[in-house]
Scaffold this motif. Structure first.
Motif, PDB file in Angstrom:
ATOM      1  N   SER A   1       0.841  -1.189   0.000  1.00  0.00           N
ATOM      2  CA  SER A   1       0.000   0.000   0.000  1.00  0.00           C
ATOM      3  C   SER A   1       0.883   1.249   0.000  1.00  0.00           C
ATOM      4  O   SER A   1       2.060   1.184   0.348  1.00  0.00           O
ATOM      5  CB  SER A   1      -0.892   0.019   1.252  1.00  0.00           C
ATOM      6  N   PRO A   2       0.303   2.407  -0.368  1.00  0.00           N
ATOM      7  CA  PRO A   2       1.095   3.649  -0.344  1.00  0.00           C
ATOM      8  C   PRO A   2       1.017   4.340   1.013  1.00  0.00           C
ATOM      9  O   PRO A   2       1.020   5.563   1.083  1.00  0.00           O
ATOM     10  CB  PRO A   2       0.411   4.490  -1.425  1.00  0.00           C
ATOM     11  N   ARG A   3       0.978   3.589   2.112  1.00  0.00           N
ATOM     12  CA  ARG A   3       0.807   4.207   3.428  1.00  0.00           C
ATOM     13  C   ARG A   3       2.142   4.243   4.181  1.00  0.00           C
ATOM     14  O   ARG A   3       2.915   5.184   4.039  1.00  0.00           O
ATOM     15  CB  ARG A   3      -0.297   3.479   4.196  1.00  0.00           C
TER      16      ARG A   3
ATOM     17  N   LEU B   1       7.875  17.140   5.157  1.00  0.00           N
ATOM     18  CA  LEU B   1       6.630  17.697   5.653  1.00  0.00           C
ATOM     19  C   LEU B   1       5.944  16.675   6.545  1.00  0.00           C
ATOM     20  O   LEU B   1       5.687  15.545   6.134  1.00  0.00           O
ATOM     21  CB  LEU B   1       5.725  18.073   4.476  1.00  0.00           C
ATOM     22  N   ALA B   2       5.634  17.087   7.779  1.00  0.00           N
ATOM     23  CA  ALA B   2       4.925  16.232   8.724  1.00  0.00           C
ATOM     24  C   ALA B   2       3.568  16.878   9.029  1.00  0.00           C
ATOM     25  O   ALA B   2       3.498  18.086   9.262  1.00  0.00           O
ATOM     26  CB  ALA B   2       5.730  16.061  10.005  1.00  0.00           C
ATOM     27  N   PRO B   3       2.479  16.105   9.039  1.00  0.00           N
ATOM     28  CA  PRO B   3       1.149  16.707   9.086  1.00  0.00           C
ATOM     29  C   PRO B   3       0.558  16.840  10.489  1.00  0.00           C
ATOM     30  O   PRO B   3       0.647  15.939  11.320  1.00  0.00           O
ATOM     31  CB  PRO B   3       0.308  15.716   8.270  1.00  0.00           C
ATOM     32  N   GLY B   4      -0.072  17.987  10.742  1.00  0.00           N
ATOM     33  CA  GLY B   4      -0.826  18.183  11.968  1.00  0.00           C
ATOM     34  C   GLY B   4       0.045  18.315  13.203  1.00  0.00           C
ATOM     35  O   GLY B   4       1.180  18.768  13.153  1.00  0.00           O
TER      36      GLY B   4
ATOM     37  N   ASP C   1      -3.050  12.014   0.502  1.00  0.00           N
ATOM     38  CA  ASP C   1      -1.785  12.685   0.188  1.00  0.00           C
ATOM     39  C   ASP C   1      -0.726  12.432   1.249  1.00  0.00           C
ATOM     40  O   ASP C   1       0.465  12.301   0.928  1.00  0.00           O
ATOM     41  CB  ASP C   1      -2.008  14.195   0.048  1.00  0.00           C
ATOM     42  N   LEU C   2      -1.151  12.381   2.512  1.00  0.00           N
ATOM     43  CA  LEU C   2      -0.225  12.168   3.624  1.00  0.00           C
ATOM     44  C   LEU C   2      -0.786  11.055   4.507  1.00  0.00           C
ATOM     45  O   LEU C   2      -1.664  11.296   5.335  1.00  0.00           O
ATOM     46  CB  LEU C   2      -0.047  13.458   4.431  1.00  0.00           C
TER      47      LEU C   2
END
Length: 347
Positions: free
Chosen positions: A176-178, A197-200, A275-276
């Motif tokens: 998977s793309p995870r 880039l790290a989210p949240g 996306d992320l």
């Protein structure tokens, strides 16, 4: 045991087969290809398509069947009806997508999704269409289809049925793309020195489960001929910062993590999760709070995150690079350039 595994051997099914062989069990694989013998020495390979002809299974007996790849109720019915008198135990791998609403209080007794007759007919027609892929493309109907698969197996197998509802499964052989996205991205940064880039918020909860933990639990229940219904979502205590920090260590990376807040990502039309991976805005993140106490009492144990990440990173580095539909490097650079003044940097 004599063990039958239905479906693919790419990921979870492959771990089930490997653990069964390591435990000394006799393993038969039933699927459409020859990959089983190529990937796993010592297995019997039976070719067939569960959406159609299962006659090659007729007249055989096994102690237990593991089914990690059933997506429509007609396929569940064909296999469970044929095997009802041929096995003592039947494990079906379902999903937490059966729950329309998920939070920390969601347990195995929570309300599940329901499909209309029209939705079911459309999904069944799609599943049997020429060239269709058995494991995807059902969209919003996915959870409801899994509910019907569960009910079918439970109706036919009774107390011999084991239903597992995993969340986000990770580990080696995960195409998977995870998790591979983050490991490959951090490995790239170790070489080129670019920030990631790290989210949240770093403290936002995340919940993952190693495929090997699900395989081990399923085999333990099969060996004891114990059925039941269990959420299997992973251990407590993980957050996004901890996940990415551990992933950096697994990749021998010192990548600079630049944390962009939810509102910045939304304003830039970044798609949650797609996306992320594992990023959900705080308002939608309640599913990461879900727990699995019943399965833990029944014997579910968890591989250490560091081990999962190290093993997955080693598998990725030894094989071909996986393509990813997630955030491109070019778009990531643009986002970092635009939002870096307001970002939280974690070197």
């Amino acid at each position: 045991m004599k063990l039958l595994i239905l479906g693919g051997t790419q990921f979870l099914g492959r771990h089930m087969a490997k653990q069964a062989l390591a435990a000394g069990h006799e393993v038969t694989l039933f699927n459409r290809g020859n990959q089983g013998r190529r990937l796993l020495a010592g297995v019997e390979q039976l070719q067939g398509d569960r959406r159609g002809d299962l006659s090659i299974l007729r007249g055989r007996r096994w102690d237990a069947v593991l089914d990690p790849s059933c997506y429509v109720p007609s396929a569940a019915r064909r296999s469970a009806e044929l095997l009802r008198d041929a096995v003592e135990h039947y494990c079906l791998v379902s999903t937490i997508s059966v729950y329309p609403q998920i939070d920390a209080d969601t347990d195995e007794h929570a309300a599940v999704a329901e499909l209309s007759a029209e939705q079911l007919a459309q999904a069944e027609a799609q599943a049997t269409a020429p060239g269709s892929q058995s494991g995807g493309g059902y969209g919003a109907a996915y959870g409801g289809l899994k509910v019907l698969c569960e009910r079918t197996v439970q109706d036919l197998m009774g107390e011999r049925a084991l239903i597992l509802r995993p969340g986000f499964i990770v580990g080696p052989y995960d195409y998977s793309p995870r998790l591979p996205y983050w490991l490959q991205r951090l490995a790239d940064s170790a070489r080129d020195g670019e920030p990631v880039l790290a989210p949240g918020r770093p403290e936002r909860p995340v919940r993952l489960i190693d495929a090997r933990d699900i395989a081990r639990f399923a085999l333990q229940r099969a060996e004891a001929r114990q059925g039941g219904l269990f959420n299997t979502v992973g251990a407590d205590g993980l957050n996004m910062g901890g996940l990415l920090d551990a992933a950096r260590t697994a990749c021998s990376s010192k990548a600079e993590l630049v944390w962009l807040p939810d509102e910045s990502l939304r304003a830039a039309a970044v798609q949650p999760f797609a996306d992320l991976p594992y990023w959900l805005p705080e308002a939608d993140n309640a599913m990461m709070d879900m727990r699995n106490p019943a399965a833990e009492v029944a014997g579910l144990r968890f591989t250490a995150l560091a081990q999962t990440l190290a093993d997955t990173a080693a598998w990725l580095s030894a094989g071909p690079r996986l393509s990813s539909p997630c955030l491109s490097r070019e778009r990531e650079r643009v986002l970092l350039e635009a939002w870096r003044p307001a970002a939280l940097v974690n070197p």
